[in-house]
Enzyme design. Structure first.
Site, PDB file in Angstrom:
ATOM      1  NE  ARG A   1      -2.085  -2.272   3.218  1.00 13.36           N
ATOM      2  CZ  ARG A   1      -2.517  -2.691   4.398  1.00 13.36           C
ATOM      3  NH1 ARG A   1      -3.642  -2.219   4.891  1.00 13.36           N
ATOM      4  NH2 ARG A   1      -1.803  -3.553   5.110  1.00 13.36           N
TER       5      ARG A   1
ATOM      6  CE  LYS B   1       4.240  -1.498   6.472  1.00 13.63           C
ATOM      7  NZ  LYS B   1       2.805  -1.856   6.620  1.00 13.63           N
TER       8      LYS B   1
ATOM      9  N   GLY C   1       2.117 -14.058   6.092  1.00  9.43           N
ATOM     10  CA  GLY C   1       1.297 -13.468   7.141  1.00  9.43           C
ATOM     11  C   GLY C   1       2.038 -13.293   8.453  1.00  9.43           C
TER      12      GLY C   1
ATOM     13  CE1 TYR D   1      33.326  19.909  -8.653  1.00  9.82           C
ATOM     14  CE2 TYR D   1      31.501  20.988  -9.758  1.00  9.82           C
ATOM     15  CZ  TYR D   1      32.277  19.864  -9.552  1.00  9.82           C
ATOM     16  OH  TYR D   1      32.006  18.714 -10.241  1.00  9.82           O
TER      17      TYR D   1
HETATM   18  C1  UD1 Z   1      -2.178  -6.160  11.591  1.00 12.45           C
HETATM   19  C2  UD1 Z   1      -3.112  -7.054  12.415  1.00 12.45           C
HETATM   20  C3  UD1 Z   1      -4.375  -6.254  12.764  1.00 12.45           C
HETATM   21  C4  UD1 Z   1      -3.998  -5.033  13.536  1.00 12.45           C
HETATM   22  C5  UD1 Z   1      -2.950  -4.194  12.760  1.00 12.45           C
HETATM   23  C6  UD1 Z   1      -2.398  -3.095  13.641  1.00 12.45           C
HETATM   24  C7  UD1 Z   1      -2.777  -9.359  11.756  1.00 12.45           C
HETATM   25  C8  UD1 Z   1      -3.282 -10.500  10.932  1.00 12.45           C
HETATM   26  N1  UD1 Z   1      -3.465  -8.236  11.665  1.00 12.45           N
HETATM   27  O1  UD1 Z   1      -2.819  -5.837  10.361  1.00 12.45           O
HETATM   28  O2  UD1 Z   1      -5.250  -7.062  13.566  1.00 12.45           O
HETATM   29  O3  UD1 Z   1      -5.156  -4.264  13.809  1.00 12.45           O
HETATM   30  O4  UD1 Z   1      -1.848  -5.002  12.336  1.00 12.45           O
HETATM   31  O5  UD1 Z   1      -1.514  -2.262  12.943  1.00 12.45           O
HETATM   32  O6  UD1 Z   1      -1.780  -9.510  12.449  1.00 12.45           O
HETATM   33  N2  UD1 Z   1       4.579  -8.757   8.195  1.00 12.45           N
HETATM   34  C9  UD1 Z   1       5.560  -9.714   8.066  1.00 12.45           C
HETATM   35  N3  UD1 Z   1       5.291 -10.834   7.340  1.00 12.45           N
HETATM   36  C10 UD1 Z   1       4.090 -11.044   6.750  1.00 12.45           C
HETATM   37  C11 UD1 Z   1       3.089 -10.067   6.898  1.00 12.45           C
HETATM   38  C12 UD1 Z   1       3.359  -8.943   7.635  1.00 12.45           C
HETATM   39  O7  UD1 Z   1       6.661  -9.560   8.589  1.00 12.45           O
HETATM   40  O8  UD1 Z   1       3.944 -12.105   6.108  1.00 12.45           O
HETATM   41  C13 UD1 Z   1       4.883  -7.539   8.981  1.00 12.45           C
HETATM   42  C14 UD1 Z   1       4.718  -6.260   8.192  1.00 12.45           C
HETATM   43  O9  UD1 Z   1       5.946  -5.881   7.590  1.00 12.45           O
HETATM   44  C15 UD1 Z   1       4.299  -5.259   9.262  1.00 12.45           C
HETATM   45  C16 UD1 Z   1       3.584  -6.120  10.297  1.00 12.45           C
HETATM   46  O10 UD1 Z   1       3.958  -7.456  10.045  1.00 12.45           O
HETATM   47  O11 UD1 Z   1       5.396  -4.633   9.880  1.00 12.45           O
HETATM   48  C17 UD1 Z   1       2.070  -5.992  10.191  1.00 12.45           C
HETATM   49  O12 UD1 Z   1       1.646  -6.355   8.891  1.00 12.45           O
HETATM   50  P1  UD1 Z   1       0.552  -5.514   8.143  1.00 12.45           P
HETATM   51  O13 UD1 Z   1       0.371  -6.083   6.784  1.00 12.45           O
HETATM   52  O14 UD1 Z   1       0.824  -4.071   8.255  1.00 12.45           O
HETATM   53  O15 UD1 Z   1      -0.743  -5.909   9.015  1.00 12.45           O
HETATM   54  P2  UD1 Z   1      -2.084  -5.092   9.119  1.00 12.45           P
HETATM   55  O16 UD1 Z   1      -2.905  -5.370   7.902  1.00 12.45           O
HETATM   56  O17 UD1 Z   1      -1.787  -3.690   9.434  1.00 12.45           O
HETATM   57 MG    MG Z   2       0.064  -2.509   9.447  1.00 16.84          MG
END
Ligand code: UD1
Ligand code: MG
Length: 451
Positions: A18, A25, A79, A377
């Site tokens: 996003r 990010k 995830g 320069y």
């Molecule tokens: C997540 C939570 C959501 C919460 C929100 C708060 C989950 C499933 N959802 O959603 O409930 O309200 O954060 O900000 O946990 N990341 C990895 N590996 C992956 C996916 C993500 O390392 O496979 C890391 C991302 O880089 C990021 C963090 O995990 O730093 C959160 O991932 P992101 O995709 O931002 O989750 P949200 O959709 O924000």
């Molecule tokens: Mg997030």
């Protein structure tokens, strides 16, 4: 008694789609510091026994930045639950009961506003309750895409529903998941390995460890924490909102430490900006990284300062630009439309108007006239200009480096100086003035002017 040990897992492998960016990010800066560095900084005083950062492939910049913390690659990113499992594998040898770690703090690299105090509250709650899971909760005005926290009658956490998977009733819940969690180390591994991908995104959701824990009769709780600290950054708009919050925090801290910010909302600080006591910052001033301002200095409106040191009682601006390597000693004045780069100005030196001073050493008490330029320069190399103390450089002078002006010398206005000037000499290096009496009248007559 010494505190029990904890480990931290920081998730940073998400592709950050996003953000629509070529850089990871978590490397996007907030107040000139990458978001993940803010988090590492907040964590540091709590002295984690181990920290593992979960990154994606091609994120070497993140791995380098977080050192000496370990990093581990998650490929592909399946995830948040999958990421924590990978992080725990890396920590395996240190987890209780055999190891020394009792708690695992799961943090997201995209929440740069978290403070040490808040992290410590989460950890304390885990230790006091001995719950398997403490989820950070908040009540934002717009719950938007955050996961919703479903509590039981006893106030304990039953499950977390991602917005994409939620029913309209669940979406109406305004208590949401801040994302970060404290886990009991002895249960963490078993909980994440039991996860599945039956959800809207076909990912292993970390949030699903809650029902897994409940089925095993383990205690799951929430701890409400300040919303502004848990703000997760997913888009450029979120990034701008976090920047605004961070700027307010930095402005407040600067004022609490004894600086006057006349219009704080117009002053932009860097995380590492150091302002002395009784410093006055006028409106519309921007600080880049690496700036220290001495006690009692005044930074006037519309100045831009980065990588610079400003001494006690100095005056900078309005409309001044200090670039990296600018060192202004005490009581120096640098005025409007003056640019200083990689140059030291000695005590009380003045460059008040329209100048470029680059790659230079300017002695104490020197006066640099309007429009003076150090020509540093030659199109290939940079050269230095040295100006001895008390020298006077007349207006509109070009100092062609490498060149040295001796102490106490006077350089006449309009000079182009290409050779060294001895101490206390007067140097005039400009075209001779020739006056031809009445010639103007003759010229006008020849041109047929009626004046
Ligand atoms: C997540 C939570 C959501 C919460 C929100 C708060 C989950 C499933 N959802 O959603 O409930 O309200 O954060 O900000 O946990 N990341 C990895 N590996 C992956 C996916 C993500 O390392 O496979 C890391 C991302 O880089 C990021 C963090 O995990 O730093 C959160 O991932 P992101 O995709 O931002 O989750 P949200 O959709 O924000
Ligand atoms: Mg997030």
């Amino acid at each position: 008694m010494s505190q029990p040990a904890f480990a931290a897992i920081i998730l940073a492998a998400g592709s950050g789609t996003r953000m629509k960016s070529a850089i990871p990010k978590v490397m996007h800066p907030v107040a000139d510091r990458p978001m993940i560095a803010h988090l590492m900084h907040a964590l540091e005083p709590l002295r984690p026994a181990a920290t593992v950062v979960v990154i994606g492939p091609g994120m070497e910049t993140v791995a380098r930045l977080v050192k000496p913390a370990a990093s581990v690659i998650q490929d592909p990113p399946h995830g948040t639950g999958d990421a924590v499992r990978i992080g725990l594998d890396r920590l395996a040898s240190r987890l209780a009961p055999k190891g020394d770690v009792e708690d695992v703090l799961v943090l997201f690299g995209d929440t740069p506003l978290l403070t040490t105090r808040t992290l410590s509250m989460l950890l304390d709650e885990r230790r006091c309750t001995d719950a398997a899971i403490i989820a950070a909760a908040m009540r934002p005005k717009e719950p938007g895409a955050y996961g919703r926290l479903v509590l039981g009658r006893d106030g304990k956490l039953e499950r977390i529903v991602e917005a994409a998977d939620a029913t309209p009733e669940e979406l109406a819940i305004n208590l949401v998941n801040g994302g970060i969690m404290a886990l009991a180390a002895r249960h963490a591994g078993a909980l994440v390995t039991a996860l599945d991908r039956n959800n809207a995104k076909s990912e292993f959701y970390l949030t699903d460890i809650v029902p897994v824990a409940r089925r095993r009769d383990l205690d799951c709780r929430v701890l409400e924490l300040p919303e502004h600290e848990l703000a997760g950054i997913n888009t450029r708009a979120d990034l701008a909102a976090a920047e605004a919050l961070m700027q307010n925090r930095l402005r407040r801290d600067a004022m609490a430490a004894g600086a006057t910010l006349i219009a704080p909302e117009t002053v932009f600080l860097s995380t590492d900006t150091r302002l002395g006591r009784d410093v006055v910052i006028e409106s519309n001033v921007v600080f880049g990284p690496g700036v220290a301002i001495g006690d009692g200095a005044r930074i006037r409106s519309f100045s831009h300062i980065e990588g610079a040191t400003v001494g006690v009682g100095a005056i900078v601006g309005p409309f001044a630009r200090l670039r990296p390597g600018a060192v202004l000693e005490d009581e120096v004045h640098v005025g409007n439309f003056v640019e200083v780069k990689e140059a030291r100005l000695g005590v009380g030196a003045k460059a008040n108007h329209l100048s470029y001073i680059g790659d230079a050493s300017v002695g104490a008490g020197v006066n640099i006239g309007a429009g003076t330029i150090t020509c540093n320069y030659d199109g290939v190399n940079k050269w230095r200009t040295i100006i001895g103390e008390r020298a006077f450089i007349g207006s509109n002078t070009a100092l062609v480096a490498p060149v040295e002006i001796g102490a106490g010398a006077i350089v006449a206005a309009g000079s182009v100086v290409t050779r060294n000037v001895p101490a206390d000499a007067l140097t005039v290096a400009r075209g001779q003035q020739v006056d031809k009496p009445d010639r103007a009248t003759l010229i006008r007559a020849r041109l047929g002017s009626k004046n």
